[in-house]
Write an enzyme that holds these catalytic residues in place. Structure first.
Site, mmCIF file in Angstrom:
data_model
loop_
_atom_site.group_PDB
_atom_site.id
_atom_site.type_symbol
_atom_site.label_atom_id
_atom_site.label_comp_id
_atom_site.label_asym_id
_atom_site.label_seq_id
_atom_site.Cartn_x
_atom_site.Cartn_y
_atom_site.Cartn_z
ATOM 1 N N GLU A 77 81.971 -15.115 25.867
ATOM 2 C CA GLU A 77 81.955 -13.991 25.051
ATOM 3 C C GLU A 77 81.958 -14.547 23.566
ATOM 4 O O GLU A 77 82.708 -15.392 23.214
ATOM 5 C CB GLU A 77 83.495 -13.017 25.143
ATOM 6 C CG GLU A 77 83.543 -12.334 26.688
ATOM 7 C CD GLU A 77 84.269 -11.201 26.627
ATOM 8 O OE1 GLU A 77 84.352 -10.429 25.307
ATOM 9 O OE2 GLU A 77 84.397 -10.697 27.531
HETATM 10 C C1 LIG Z 1 89.795 -9.377 35.070
HETATM 11 C C2 LIG Z 1 89.461 -10.332 33.906
HETATM 12 C C3 LIG Z 1 88.581 -10.133 33.057
HETATM 13 C C4 LIG Z 1 88.378 -11.284 32.065
HETATM 14 N N1 LIG Z 1 87.031 -11.218 31.346
HETATM 15 C C5 LIG Z 1 87.065 -11.921 30.428
HETATM 16 C C6 LIG Z 1 85.824 -12.523 29.947
HETATM 17 O O1 LIG Z 1 84.649 -11.758 30.439
HETATM 18 N N2 LIG Z 1 85.618 -13.376 28.965
HETATM 19 C C7 LIG Z 1 86.808 -14.200 28.626
HETATM 20 O O2 LIG Z 1 86.419 -14.937 27.716
HETATM 21 N N3 LIG Z 1 88.025 -13.902 29.271
HETATM 22 C C8 LIG Z 1 87.985 -12.860 30.067
HETATM 23 N N4 LIG Z 1 89.283 -12.707 30.507
HETATM 24 C C9 LIG Z 1 90.519 -13.519 30.079
HETATM 25 C C10 LIG Z 1 90.411 -14.977 30.441
HETATM 26 O O3 LIG Z 1 90.259 -15.331 31.774
HETATM 27 C C11 LIG Z 1 91.773 -15.388 30.087
HETATM 28 O O4 LIG Z 1 92.211 -15.345 28.642
HETATM 29 C C12 LIG Z 1 91.873 -17.132 30.296
HETATM 30 O O5 LIG Z 1 91.577 -17.438 31.499
HETATM 31 C C13 LIG Z 1 93.693 -17.313 30.419
HETATM 32 O O6 LIG Z 1 93.806 -18.638 30.397
HETATM 33 P P1 LIG Z 1 95.226 -19.164 30.475
HETATM 34 O O7 LIG Z 1 95.271 -20.752 30.828
HETATM 35 O O8 LIG Z 1 95.714 -18.842 29.359
HETATM 36 O O9 LIG Z 1 95.924 -18.438 31.426
HETATM 37 P P2 LIG Z 1 95.945 -18.478 33.211
HETATM 38 O O10 LIG Z 1 94.318 -18.506 33.382
HETATM 39 O O11 LIG Z 1 96.610 -17.245 33.620
HETATM 40 O O12 LIG Z 1 96.591 -19.636 33.670
HETATM 41 C C14 LIG Z 1 97.983 -19.803 33.932
HETATM 42 C C15 LIG Z 1 98.102 -20.276 35.373
HETATM 43 O O13 LIG Z 1 99.392 -20.493 35.475
HETATM 44 C C16 LIG Z 1 100.032 -20.279 36.882
HETATM 45 N N5 LIG Z 1 101.374 -19.768 36.996
HETATM 46 C C17 LIG Z 1 101.556 -18.511 36.489
HETATM 47 N N6 LIG Z 1 102.839 -18.544 36.511
HETATM 48 C C18 LIG Z 1 103.500 -19.733 37.325
HETATM 49 C C19 LIG Z 1 104.615 -20.079 37.734
HETATM 50 N N7 LIG Z 1 105.763 -19.339 37.739
HETATM 51 N N8 LIG Z 1 104.633 -21.168 38.441
HETATM 52 C C20 LIG Z 1 103.528 -22.292 38.298
HETATM 53 N N9 LIG Z 1 102.385 -21.761 37.983
HETATM 54 C C21 LIG Z 1 102.304 -20.306 37.374
HETATM 55 C C22 LIG Z 1 98.811 -19.304 37.342
HETATM 56 O O14 LIG Z 1 98.700 -19.254 38.583
HETATM 57 C C23 LIG Z 1 97.558 -19.795 36.387
HETATM 58 O O15 LIG Z 1 96.678 -20.502 37.157
HETATM 59 C C24 LIG Z 1 89.505 -11.857 31.740
HETATM 60 C C25 LIG Z 1 90.588 -11.941 32.408
HETATM 61 C C26 LIG Z 1 90.661 -11.148 33.637
HETATM 62 C C27 LIG Z 1 91.759 -11.303 34.712
#
Ligand SMILES: Cc1cc2nc3c(=O)[nH]c(=O)nc-3n(C[C@H](O)[C@H](O)[C@H](O)COP(=O)(O)OP(=O)(O)OC[C@H]3O[C@@H](n4cnc5c(N)ncnc54)[C@H](O)[C@@H]3O)c2cc1C
Length: 505
Positions: A77
């Protein structure tokens, strides 16, 4: 290096300089930033058993085909702007297959069938012009140091009061489709304009899944599947970050311990000088991880102040295509957001990326509807959808042969899809959300001020926090603001957000 001890009676204990919780975009970026500064003594633990990437997650679907659908993030995006999106850089590096989205390629239907463009077109134009004005107004109010308000209030002030199904569908498409919550609960200042690195969006259609860019970055950093430093299937349920006061009450007067101890459900213990947690805001809001002692009141408040929205794509495969050729079809129901936003994998830009023997037409629901649907059986959801489709496409519309409903909100490793900024939260609250407690640091999409909610926000936040922890290890810890009391100072604090009127256009 990982120093592991184990005895017959006790479960394993792993020791490392840094422990990263979560192998999504943010966690892997944090590891990359540590390595870039010469810190390689880290372990990444991930709750899922067999896959990394977190909210970037694809499955092979529909069954019996070689198709791939993205259950989580789907678009890069913000592309084609003056500054390159870091996710575009990774996508280029790993030849991620994607195709541009044309938001204008849209048709509208209601319970009686197709709605003529001469009816919905002027409404859409009016909404777009009004929304643009709302974004300009937000930027001006930030400049003037005025208080935040709901986006709904701004819409009303600009004369937009949707009442008909078509008006509601146009508004849902223009706002909820991005933020996954209603304008009524969203901050005018922070959500009126979410564009970041550019005005365009690339839809990911790669068979390896969007997550391949994270997997390949992990691999390049020695965190590939099977590596010693990536521990899968480790669900954290307790973090001790300061001396145990024996009280379950949150207090600011605790002394952080020099090391943080993390325990996982399977009885493994991790002890590290620094821990970086990248779990979602939804996980932090849940009681699943017990913090010892309880997190300080200013931290707890910030965690609960922000919203994690839910955006659910319901994948449906039909015996044949019966819908229009446009990329998007809006269904305008008298109930706002009721199975209203349809995407067509048979549309020209997507067709060649989906199997010929599939007819996937998928619908997105958000917020309360998304949470409601997670609670019922997929068959019940399909029954509801078929009622809608048969109303608008006629009684002979074939029933879908397959349905897949992701359940992000009820999944204990996510508890929602991405952050939305609610009304009236000031920058100080955000700084508290991002601030470490002792040697326990926080990253994740929710900790990106400019780009919360997005993959690039998660990635940039991870690089930032990984870099900060590396500095701490080298004895030059950057100071992070903490506000033990948050005062109402919205406008002037918003100004410091890091962008101005011009930068956001
Ligand atoms: C349906 C959907 C559509 C989206 N569309 C878009 C899009 O089109 N474009 C865009 O840019 N963004 C989009 N997003 C948002 C984007 O996916 C997220 O902002 C980003 O991937 C988040 O990354 P993160 O590393 O912050 O968190 P996460 O990807 O959530 O990583 C955190 C990790 O921690 C792990 N975890 C959690 N709790 C625990 C625990 N207690 N113990 C051990 N491990 C744990 C989880 O399994 C996960 O792998 C979308 C998200 C979703 C769900």
């Amino acid at each position: 290096a990982d120093t592991t001890t184990a005895s017959a009676s006790a479960s394993k204990t792993h020791k490392s300089k840094v422990l990263i919780i979560g192998a999504g975009a943010s966690g892997i970026a944090a590891a990359k930033a540590l390595a870039a500064k010469g810190i390689t003594d880290y372990i990444v633990i991930e709750g899922r058993k067999d896959v990394i990437g977190g909210r970037m997650h694809n499955i092979n679907w529909p069954p019996g085909t070689n198709g791939t659908v993205e259950l989580g993030a789907n678009w890069v995006e913000g592309v084609n702007g003056p500054t390159i999106n870091p996710i575009t850089e990774l996508a280029n590096k790993y030849n991620l297959v994607r195709t541009p989205t044309n938001w204008d390629d849209i048709s509208v239907r209601d319970a009686r069938g197709a709605v003529a463009e001469k009816v919905w077109g002027p409404i859409a134009e009016k909404f777009d012009a009004m929304h643009e004005e709302a974004a300009e107004m937000a930027a001006q109010r930030v400049q003037d140091g005025l208080q935040d308000m709901s986006l709904r209030a701004a819409y009303r002030m600009l004369g937009w009061n949707p009442t008909t199904p078509v008006e509601m569908a146009i508004e849902w498409n223009g706002f909820d489709a991005e933020q996954a919550e209603r304008p009524d609960v969203s901050s005018h200042a922070y959500t009126a304009d979410m564009h970041s690195f550019g005005p365009d969006y690339d839809f990911v259609v790669d068979k390896r899944g969007f997550k391949t860019i994270i997997e390949q970055e992990a691999n390049a950093g020695g965190l590939g599947y099977g590596s010693q430093r990536l521990h899968l299937g480790k669900v954290v349920n307790s973090i001790q970050w300061a001396k145990d006061t024996g009280s379950s009450k949150a207090t600011t007067n605790v002394s952080p311990t020099p090391q943080v101890t993390v325990k996982t459900k399977d009885g493994t213990t991790y002890v590290a000088d620094y821990v970086i947690s990248s779990t979602s805001l939804g996980v932090l809001q849940s009681p699943d991880i017990k913090f010892t002692p309880a997190l300080p009141p200013w931290k707890i408040q910030s965690i609960f102040e922000f919203n994690i929205a839910t955006y659910t794509k319901i994948f449906l495969n039909f015996p044949k295509k019966f819908w229009s050729d446009t990329e998007f079809t809006l269904y305008a129901d008298s109930k706002r957001g009721y199975f209203g936003y349809w995407q067509n994998t048979k549309a020209k830009p997507y067709k060649k990326f989906f199997p010929d023997n599939s007819n996937i037409f998928f619908v997105t629901v958000t917020d309360l509807e998304a949470k409601r649907i997670e609670q019922q059986s997929d068959e019940a959801t399909l029954d509801e959808i078929m009622v809608v489709l048969r109303k608008t496409y006629g009684p002979n519309t074939p029933r879908a042969t397959h349905i897949h409903v992701p359940r992000w909100h009820s999944d204990p490793l996510f508890r929602g899809t991405f952050t939305n900024w609610p009304i009236g939260q000031v920058r100080q609250e955000f700084e508290n959300l991002r601030a470490p407690v002792g040697n326990l640091w926080f990253t994740g999409e929710h900790t990106s001020l400019k780009y919360f909610g997005y993959v690039h926000g998660a990635w940039l936040a991870g690089l930032d926090i990984g870099g900060s922890v590396a500095q701490c290890i080298k004895g030059k810890c950057p100071s992070m603001p903490i506000h033990t009391t948050v005062k109402e100072d919205c406008g002037s604090s918003l100004k410091k957000r890091g962008f101005d009127v011009g930068e956001r256009s």
